[in-house]
Scaffold this active site. Sequence first.
Site, PDB file in Angstrom:
ATOM      1  CE  LYS A 255      -3.754   1.933   2.887  1.00  5.85           C
ATOM      2  NZ  LYS A 255      -4.582   1.680   4.094  1.00  5.85           N
TER       3      LYS A 255
ATOM      4  CB  SER B  52      -8.033   3.452   3.344  1.00  2.10           C
ATOM      5  OG  SER B  52      -7.123   2.774   4.202  1.00  2.10           O
TER       6      SER B  52
ATOM      7  CB  SER C   4      -8.094   0.256   5.920  1.00  2.77           C
ATOM      8  OG  SER C   4      -8.792   1.467   5.948  1.00  2.77           O
TER       9      SER C   4
END
Length: 485
Positions: A77, A152, A176
């Site tokens: 990420k 997210s 997330s």
Amino acid sequence: MYHFKTIARYHQDLQQGNTNCVNVVEGYLAAIDSAKNLNAFVEVFKEEALQKAKLLDDQRKGGAALKKLHGVVIAIKDVICYEGHKVTAASGILENFVSQYSASAVQLLLDEDAIIIGSCNCDEFAMGSSNENSVYGPTLNAANTAYIPGGSSGGSAVAVQANMCMLSLGTDTGGSVRQPADFCGIIGLKPGYGTISRYGLIAYASSFDQVGIFGKTVSDVALLLEVMSKPDELDSTMNTEAPAHAFTNYAASAKSTGYRFCYFRQMISHPSLDREIAAGIIATINALRKAGHVVEEQEFELLDYIVPAYYVLTTAEASSNLSRYDGIRYGHRSKEAAEDLTAFYKQNRSEGFGMEVKRRIMLGTFVLSAGYYDAYFNKAQQVRKMLVEKTALIFSKFDAVILPNSPTTAWKFGEKDKDPIAVYLADIFTVFANLTGLPAISLPLFKHSNGLPFGLQVMTNKKDELTLLKISDELMQQVKAAAKP
Ligand code: GLN
């Protein structure tokens, strides 16, 4: 393209000469290229990944033993630092920022010969549930591109979902990893607070943040956890009491019967919970009972307080964490002339941050301000303490809690982007584990009649990822077949 099933199988194939790392990486690069429309990657480390693959192939031919993650293709990420590579938290304020060092979690993967193939799209500073708050635009759900992938860590989830890498890293501050895994039909593990070092992770809310893992099998997720859970003196909140667990041994002591589960009445009957999702959970409860496990209903009176407590505490921490982005030492600097220093900061931050991040900085600053501190911040801390006490009580009687991940399956783009409160409320089932620091996992067990996947969330006691893995394996293998609603 190599058909990846598990790391163990892949290593077998490499050793038997059925494939090699270069071919495998080329396959993933082609997959990333042909799925560009999904917008899962921020950057692809093409040349470097191929070079590492070549090196590993040569080492293998030279007879070298395979390290634990030899040639395993992993995406990370865009909030996790990897030395010499861009890391931007999907924010304009960190445009073109290059990591000065690698996160401990990434370094541990590299030490075991993993190949990092690229960085993945996400909500700005990991704030969001839909991946719509990214400066790079949204990531699309590969199950149906009209739908959000969740957030997210949406890009990391889709990268695994659409076979653009073998596994990926996300971060989970309030869901997330588990929620996008739920929306994309894959496994998402949030380890307990302190299990994986946070060093090198761009902070959102430091007392909640954890690196999490996306994968398709429990065994692979366990292996990554085993590699990354090494105590690290660079993160003083790490659990260093016990040496890293041999998480891959979960099967050795797993039981197929006799676990004690509970679920919360207020969750299963919550008005926001989609009835088919509730039915999926009830079917799992029945299947578990049939297999000889104990499943009991418990009360959870605090349910309506957890989302407000989460948003008070995380925005407070975010307002403090994000104060470092001033455009002076690094980050976006406005081209406009400023009258004084305050105006200069204001311009840099107004131009650099997106809407949702600004909303949270302001909210966090407000709840910490002198006149409101007791009414909001202190009260939320009290709720957090009560939740920790509640879980201690629960885990004195049970091995695990089963709960939904999200009240609904993935929603359509634009459906909630004008209504932040509605998006916050959808975190109702995931923020519990972060407020209490417990490990939790999302398991892809179901398909909704609307065609979208959804999963089941399981949570275990503090520092007990081992039981979580054992139960996950049991649920994925045995119960899956029987639990179709
Ligand atoms: N949806 C939650 C939020 O926006 C969770 C975010 C996260 O886990 N990073 O805060």
